[in-house]
Write an enzyme that holds these catalytic residues in place. Sequence first.
Site, mmCIF file in Angstrom:
data_model
loop_
_atom_site.group_PDB
_atom_site.id
_atom_site.type_symbol
_atom_site.label_atom_id
_atom_site.label_comp_id
_atom_site.label_asym_id
_atom_site.label_seq_id
_atom_site.Cartn_x
_atom_site.Cartn_y
_atom_site.Cartn_z
ATOM 1 N N ARG A 8 118.938 165.306 171.771
ATOM 2 C CA ARG A 8 118.555 165.256 170.357
ATOM 3 C C ARG A 8 119.076 166.533 169.713
ATOM 4 O O ARG A 8 119.220 167.555 170.385
ATOM 5 C CB ARG A 8 117.028 165.200 170.204
ATOM 6 C CG ARG A 8 116.368 164.005 170.867
ATOM 7 C CD ARG A 8 114.848 164.101 170.726
ATOM 8 N NE ARG A 8 114.166 162.943 171.309
ATOM 9 C CZ ARG A 8 113.651 162.896 172.525
ATOM 10 N NH1 ARG A 8 113.733 163.966 173.328
ATOM 11 N NH2 ARG A 8 113.047 161.805 172.973
ATOM 12 N N LYS A 30 110.467 166.375 173.014
ATOM 13 C CA LYS A 30 109.285 166.124 172.187
ATOM 14 C C LYS A 30 108.019 166.492 172.948
ATOM 15 O O LYS A 30 107.925 166.254 174.143
ATOM 16 C CB LYS A 30 109.233 164.649 171.791
ATOM 17 C CG LYS A 30 110.296 164.251 170.759
ATOM 18 C CD LYS A 30 110.137 162.815 170.342
ATOM 19 C CE LYS A 30 111.125 162.457 169.238
ATOM 20 N NZ LYS A 30 110.992 161.044 168.821
ATOM 21 N N HIS A 38 122.607 162.220 166.182
ATOM 22 C CA HIS A 38 121.953 161.207 167.007
ATOM 23 C C HIS A 38 122.942 160.133 167.474
ATOM 24 O O HIS A 38 122.706 159.486 168.494
ATOM 25 C CB HIS A 38 120.807 160.572 166.221
ATOM 26 C CG HIS A 38 119.560 160.408 167.042
ATOM 27 N ND1 HIS A 38 118.867 161.478 167.575
ATOM 28 C CD2 HIS A 38 118.898 159.306 167.455
ATOM 29 C CE1 HIS A 38 117.822 161.035 168.255
ATOM 30 N NE2 HIS A 38 117.823 159.719 168.203
ATOM 31 N N ARG A 91 124.065 160.813 170.869
ATOM 32 C CA ARG A 91 123.032 160.475 171.853
ATOM 33 C C ARG A 91 123.045 158.964 172.132
ATOM 34 O O ARG A 91 122.972 158.540 173.284
ATOM 35 C CB ARG A 91 121.676 160.921 171.302
ATOM 36 C CG ARG A 91 120.464 160.600 172.180
ATOM 37 C CD ARG A 91 119.266 161.322 171.572
ATOM 38 N NE ARG A 91 117.980 160.800 172.010
ATOM 39 C CZ ARG A 91 117.340 161.205 173.102
ATOM 40 N NH1 ARG A 91 117.882 162.108 173.898
ATOM 41 N NH2 ARG A 91 116.153 160.711 173.415
ATOM 42 N N HIS A 122 112.805 159.704 177.352
ATOM 43 C CA HIS A 122 111.925 158.708 176.739
ATOM 44 C C HIS A 122 110.661 158.554 177.575
ATOM 45 O O HIS A 122 110.732 158.395 178.788
ATOM 46 C CB HIS A 122 112.635 157.350 176.657
ATOM 47 C CG HIS A 122 113.678 157.277 175.591
ATOM 48 N ND1 HIS A 122 114.692 156.339 175.602
ATOM 49 C CD2 HIS A 122 113.868 158.025 174.474
ATOM 50 C CE1 HIS A 122 115.460 156.520 174.543
ATOM 51 N NE2 HIS A 122 114.978 157.535 173.849
ATOM 52 N N TYR A 162 118.943 150.102 174.009
ATOM 53 C CA TYR A 162 120.358 150.232 174.346
ATOM 54 C C TYR A 162 120.904 149.012 175.090
ATOM 55 O O TYR A 162 122.079 148.973 175.427
ATOM 56 C CB TYR A 162 120.589 151.510 175.175
ATOM 57 C CG TYR A 162 120.289 152.742 174.363
ATOM 58 C CD1 TYR A 162 121.157 153.166 173.372
ATOM 59 C CD2 TYR A 162 119.111 153.452 174.550
ATOM 60 C CE1 TYR A 162 120.872 154.264 172.591
ATOM 61 C CE2 TYR A 162 118.815 154.564 173.777
ATOM 62 C CZ TYR A 162 119.699 154.956 172.797
ATOM 63 O OH TYR A 162 119.408 156.047 172.024
#
Length: 301
Positions: free
Chosen positions: A149, A173, A245, A248, A271, A280
């Site tokens: 990110r 995150k 992004h 990514r 994730h 994806y």
Amino acid sequence: MSAWESYIKEYKSYLKLERGLSENTIANYVFDIEKLVNYLENTAQDVSPVKIDEQEIQAFIYEISDKVNARSQTRIISGLKSFFNFLIFEGYRETTPLELIEIPKVGRKLPDTLSTEEIDGLIQAIDLSKNEGERNRAMLETLYSCGLRVSELIALKLSDLFFEEGFVKVTGKGNKQRFVPIGASTQKYILLYKESIRNHQQIKKGFEDTLFLNRRGSGLTRAMVFTIIKELAVKINLKKTISPHTFRHSFATHLLENGADLRAIQMMLGHESITTTEVYMHLDRKHLSKVLHAYHPRNKE
């Protein structure tokens, strides 16, 4: 509404201590609850979070439906569900007033991707005669080869580089850390940037360990990385709307197309849920057909 304040304060502590969420994520959760509180205040409804019922929540959802899109409505409803589930968990309520509230149907937006040729074109368009050229090449190579990110990219530190082991430590995150593999070519570009540019900069206090620096010796902003990529897209006349992004997304898509395991991609992207990574799985049908014809035993007869 003081009644709401005390419950929200408890909820914030729960999100921070029990779920380990970042301050930004917690602020987003609370912001959506405050929308409901503001609505109740504006409509002179003095009702506590323990007493509020489904009709009052439904009226609030109806009120905001004209002001925000379906995606934002979905986020707000999900945030409120989390809050009221917390109240049930703590014993303040027995049921949630959102039990029968339907989430708007939102079409899942497939991420834009770049081909390897387009990525090469963007990187080759970087002007290496300028000091920031080596830095920009190293940044874009890192974005694409590690699937970071933009917030993770600008937060990378020298002490996060474990080149001998072939990994970089990434803080994602919720301040969750993961180790992501980094290829030899990307390592080469980072080392080149360090040796030719970064090691000769005057670095501002507090940024001594930051990997990617601006010309004044402090950290880059997200907006600066966006601008660098947008300008390169214009330079090569790329018609796609791209951002950091996009690199990514391209990282994940290209790995999947070349046979990588979805679970491995999930770990590299950081994730929390495999369902996030499953977006994806939008590989074009031609690719899937090629896989079927190449590997299914019935097609080898």
